[in-house]
Design an enzyme around this catalytic site. Sequence first.
Site, PDB file in Angstrom:
ATOM      1  N   ASP A   1     -11.124  -8.260   1.108  1.00 41.18           N
ATOM      2  CA  ASP A   1     -10.064  -7.735   0.274  1.00 41.18           C
ATOM      3  C   ASP A   1      -9.829  -6.298   0.733  1.00 41.18           C
ATOM      4  O   ASP A   1     -10.651  -5.728   1.457  1.00 41.18           O
ATOM      5  CB  ASP A   1     -10.568  -7.782  -1.168  1.00 41.18           C
ATOM      6  CG  ASP A   1      -9.610  -7.125  -2.125  1.00 41.18           C
ATOM      7  OD1 ASP A   1      -8.412  -7.374  -1.969  1.00 41.18           O
ATOM      8  OD2 ASP A   1     -10.064  -6.381  -3.001  1.00 41.18           O
TER       9      ASP A   1
ATOM     10  N   THR B   1      -4.915  -9.137   1.499  1.00 36.53           N
ATOM     11  CA  THR B   1      -4.633  -8.172   0.448  1.00 36.53           C
ATOM     12  C   THR B   1      -3.394  -8.566  -0.325  1.00 36.53           C
ATOM     13  O   THR B   1      -2.511  -9.230   0.202  1.00 36.53           O
ATOM     14  CB  THR B   1      -4.483  -6.754   1.030  1.00 36.53           C
ATOM     15  OG1 THR B   1      -3.999  -5.905   0.015  1.00 36.53           O
ATOM     16  CG2 THR B   1      -3.518  -6.745   2.193  1.00 36.53           C
TER      17      THR B   1
END
Lengths: 1241, 391
Positions: free
Chosen positions: A425, A759
């Site tokens: 992430d 993301t």
Amino acid sequence: MPRAGRIREKLRWSNLYTFSCLRPNVLEDGPHSLQGPGFSRIVYCNQPRVHQKKPLNYPSNYISTTKYNIITFLPKAIFEQFRRVANMYFLMAAILSLTPVAPFSAVSMIAPLAFVVGLSMAKEALEDWRRFMQDMKVNSRKVSIHKGDGIFGYKPWQKIRVGDVVRVEKDQFFTADLLLLSSSYDDGICYVETMNLDGETNLKIKRSLEVTLPLVDDLAFKNFTAKIRCEDPNPNLYTFVGNLEYDHQVYAIDPSQILLRDSKLRNTSYVYGVVIFTGPDSKVMQNSTKSPSKRSTIERKMDYIIYFLFTLLVLISLISSIGFAVKTKFEMPDWWYLQPQNTTNLYDPTKPALSGIFHLVTALILYGYLIPISLYVSIEVVKVLQATFINQDLHMYDEETGNPAQARTSNLNEELGQVDTILSDKTGTLTCNQMDFFKCSIAGVSYGMGSSEVEIAAAKKMAFDISEHNSEMSSVPMHNIKARGLMENSRSNFGVSEIELETVITSKDEKDQKPMIKGFSFEDSRLMGGNWSKEPNADAILLFFRILALCHTAIPEPNEETGSFNYEAESPDEGAFLVAAREFGFEFYRRTQTSVFIRERYSSSGHPIEREFKVLNLLDFSSKRKRMSVIVQDEDGQILLLCKGADSIIFDRLSKDGRIYEESTSRHLNEYGETGLRTLALAYRKLKESEYSVWNSEFIKAKTTIGADRDAMLEQVSDMMEKDLILVGATAVEDKLQKGVPQCIDKLAQAGLKIWVLTGDKMETAINIGFACSLLRQCMKQICITTMNTDLLAQDAKKALLVFLITDQAVKENILMQLINGLQMIKLEKDPHAAFALVIDGKTLSYALEEDLKHQFLSLAVNCASVICCRVSPKQKALVTRLVKEGTGKTTLAIGDGANDVGMIQEADIGIGISGVEGMQAVMASDFSIAQFRFLERLLVVHGHWCYKRIAQMICYFFYKNIAFGLTLFYFEAYTGFSGQSVYDDWYMLLFNVILTSLPVISLGVFEQDVSSEVCLQFPALYQQGPRNVFFDWYRIFGWMANGLYSSLIVFFLNLNIFYDQAFRAGGQTADMAAVGATMFTCIIWAVNCQIALTMSHFTWIQHLFVWGSICTWYLFLLLYGLSSPIISGNSFQILVEALAPAPIYWSVTLLVAVACNLPYLAHLSFQRSFNPMDHHVIQEIKYYKKDTEDQHMWTRERSKARQKTKIGFTARVDAKIRQLKGKLQKKYSSLSVQTIIPPS
Amino acid sequence: MNPKGASSSGTDGATDSSAPRRNSKKPKYSRFTQQELPACKPILTPGWVITTFIFIGIVFIPIGLASLFASERVVEIVDRYDKHCVPTNYSKSMLAYIQSGETNKTCTRSLIVPKHMKSPVYVYYQLDNFYQNHRRYVKSRSDKQLRSKASEKDTSSCSPEGTISNGSAIVPCGLIAWSLFNDTYGFSVKNKVLDVSKKNIAWKSDQDHKFGSDVYPKNFQSGSLIGGAKLNASIPLSEQVDLIVWMRTAALPTFRKLYGKIEVDLEANEKITVVIQNNYNTYSFGGKKKLVLSTTSWIGGKNDFLGIAYLTVGGLCLFLAICFILVYVIKPRWEILPEICLQPTDDDSVTALLPQKWPLLYYSTTAENLGEKKDGLVLSREISGRSIEID
């Protein structure tokens, strides 16, 4: 009422948003028609009790992430345990041991099984209990809820019901999915941070329906009733379809009125909302999947070995039962001493088949020693201890948050050593979600001396590598003067990096002296403290600062502590700009409906001047427009359009004479971009009064238009204004990376790991971070796959009134084309150093993940050095993870910090949560949690590497020892007429696995270190042994098994021949079964313990104690067993003291067998080390000979050789740069040598 | 209503609440938990390998020779008599002969002593193809009963030889005792009878602890099926050494058991006459019966295998040692090492221009000291004697 709320009451925020200030008329669209399945939910607002009963019967807001509950624990956990084939087998064996067919006593079968299963279950229970406690923490959070009669009170979250009216305050999480009724703002908007859901950092605006606006205080809810009809619970975060029936009218509800659970209220003092979806029905919970029980690759492979051993077991059991049947039928009638005429079914010569079948069962139990019952329990013990080491590692303890690393499940320790792809992430994992104003370029001059972390790292690396090369160069005997000239030349080339180094060092110094200001890490005395006015382009700089201070939508909030202002901005970038403007002396301190007030300090001595700028229009930011502008009128009446936006957009809109600085600015922008800074270009335009008023009337017209074209018209009108701009400069904001991220990524890249970034953020941001982490670099070829260009296509299609499906098809084909082009490009690439990066956005990804495209997508992605997926939803993250996991068949690791990462954390082979940030969902779902991304390096490269090797060696050894022992039982059968008699005492066999050989192997599994942790970190390439599975491939496993087979043969046949029929002592006694058994067993104990001592490469006192202690324990046991009553010990009574110990042959056989068993392994090991050493062998030897300290060159050379062909990370970046320099050097060198060769005529 | 009251869950609140916990969560340092315990890390370096192999060779070969030598000194006479002791008229029906109560079982054999046999000379009987290790056989005994009179009734494990038909217990019960070997041997040299001593042929612990001195044979061999030898009911089990020896079940179907000792030396070429009572039935299962006279050495009986095995292993080790030595003479270690190991980088375009072998020049920069001097200002590099200071 809170203070902040009151201040803002005067200000209607929504006015700042020109595009949204005029509400689209809701009634015009009409309520949604909600029919058919999927739209059956009815919520009676303010009547929570209705929903508990049938027919609605909605669940409460209680959430549970546990695997078991009190009732299901026993059956479920037992089921889990006996899903393991080996346990199932031992259960059967234990049941059968109650019958006379068993060769051993029942206790010796049942006790170990109960122990093993009990221990594993206790571990499961403990882990689940921790999960439960975590859930309870969430469930018992308090929220203010309407209790009737307009009175609100606090209740725990779990008590919340559908239909409840709740009041959520600033910075609180939403309890459930709510319908926003009203907020502290008059116009019913509120700001929501959805980081936990999608990872996006900017705040989102939610807006209540107009009809519910009057419900602004607690009392208003006294008689509030309404009915909501809406869609059923579903995992789609971005859609919502429903109607509100209120006051006999029906209003449509869309996603902008829905507040989702686990998102957070920001910049708004409170909101009122009605609960629509609770607990498991809420969108975020719908998005979560049941936490799966994960098993490591090794463990899965181990199952195959167990199957193999089962086959072997069944095979030799069959052989021995057939042998038994044959012997029983044909020979036993003659064995009068067995009284064959008087037998039970077990030995009935008249029914050989039946006896054979009974014997098969006996044999299956007897040879059960092939299958190590203690394997599982030993592995559990080892893993728990390994996990403790991970938890206790001080190098992974974060001082700032006070969080140590935590292995939440210990099942996957060794999987850490086999990771191939890391899916990470971005926000909160790689970055801190903090923006710092870092550099700027004004009027073609770059300001700002700081260096980002990656630059510092790269510069250091560069300096080092160059010095290395230089020293190599300098070691050329300097008879060639030309070469020296070359050296000088090269040094001047390398000067760049030296300057870089310089900046690094100076900036470091200053940082220490000054207190850090959040959002501002700019250092350049030319601009600070009012010095800017002495710069040549002072007016441009003034304008630059004004744009920073004016062109935004933030609201100032006085900070009582410092006396200055904090800014509540929509995005952290904007906040950083305002802080920067403040620091430069342009303090934005007040905003009214129409004006922005700025306090300007021109020099440090001068008094501040307060200026008012009238804000005439605000053209706000959207991801499509990629720019925002404000039109202001200063005190002189001058109208200015101030604009900031993405460089490409701004550069397109410059006027002819506005391009003076374009070249230098764009060069600076490239530099900034390369180091991963977020850049925006700033520009302005002077407007004439008349020009403005003409445009403004157009704009108002567009604003008041009703209908679908409104947005397009608004955009068009704004477009008209935002042109002929004059470029002022550019800003560079650092999206602050977490500490040590570039170094960590670099090391991981050297360890041969692939890193994907997934993301929820915008593509630009993601790419910036890619640069900042050196996942991307300038000379890398980026393959961007988007639907951007297909948007146009879609629009065309819409215009042509084509069916949606067709456009969908077209989009898909377009993406396929892009994928294929990308693949072609990679295939055609000749340069071995070329690296590719794949950037893809979420919308495209939704197509690319479809069945027909995903293989192309995957094959493109695995060919790229780095992959960045942006704007992906949590579900997509999980899907990508699954695609990688299943498509490549390699081990994936997902790391994230927020609830939006839960899916991927659960889906990946290993999920890692970042702890210490708010929201524990990611940690809860994870298998390991660490406080900072940078600890991943140690977790994988050190702990992963060790654990993998330990477990792999341990399992191999386990199979070895059990084969070595188990097969001797089989051979002996052939000499007993396959009757099922074992040569060993029952006690020996019981102790073999439990005591005599278990501790050494556990110490191997817990303490073994092939190389120390420092060496692991210095040679990340060693990690590759894991992903390549060098220590647990079939070759090695079968090698160990063969070793076991060999040992069993040696043990049995040497003993057999030596004790065949002769006396074994000077006293003339011959060996009976007890003596032979004990001697053989002694040999086995020595052989397997010496074997493990050979396997180990790291002996602390613990290993010594366990290995040699095990051997001693055996003698001790034999001694004590011999001393016990003959009723217990039977024929082993006093066997050691009386029979064996005085016989020299007993000791000489032990020595002979122990050596003979280990000889092949020793020879193999020595051979391998000498002729085909593995990486760790080499490193061990370098360390052993102290080459690292004595011969630095060797050490560094090994280290650079160990570097993988990395394509990402700053090392790769430096390598690429050095390659570039070298290329130049080489050219010069060759041209020089050509000159020298040709003699001057 | 104070909304701030309950809403301290912001970032500030989080850090505040974690502050007091900080110390409790921090792992405590110990060398154990940090996996930094002092350890010896033995590495199989060539030196060690060669030393180990040579050492094993040097230790094993003398042991092997000593064993062989001891084995050579053992004199052994083996005489298979099962066939010869059946009269020729019964050679077709040996089973009938042995099972018949009427036939004369006495048989005389003469043995020549090949070498001088020093006393004690051990007398063994050897049976072939007799599964004393059969599970049914091994389990068919009762240690409790053998040990004390009180447990006389403990015959549950002895089936099918636990009780006689009226239900009273057989002592000693079980198949092992029931099938007790009952051939007997009488020795004479030059018409002089050689005494066969039965002293110490059983383990002392067996006599003292496992076979009770108050336990007398009872109902033994009184059933319809007669197995092997009968026992004198007036002698306690602890004195029945033949039974005690027999009860130690052999590990293999071919086994020797001690019959007795001759406590005089036997001269070479002496003729020993053995009178055998050939009672034991091995004919039904084709088992051989052998009479063995043997001396012993420190390794026990004649056992060439041990010595040979030792010599083989020792020789192999020496051979391996020589192989390794040769290899290291031809190819010294550190020359072959670095080329083989690790993935070479393709990043050597500069070095490719230079000659292959370089004198290794000293230089001071390593990644470590660059890394450590993060805030130090001087990074000095020595390049061909010139030092550049970067600050």
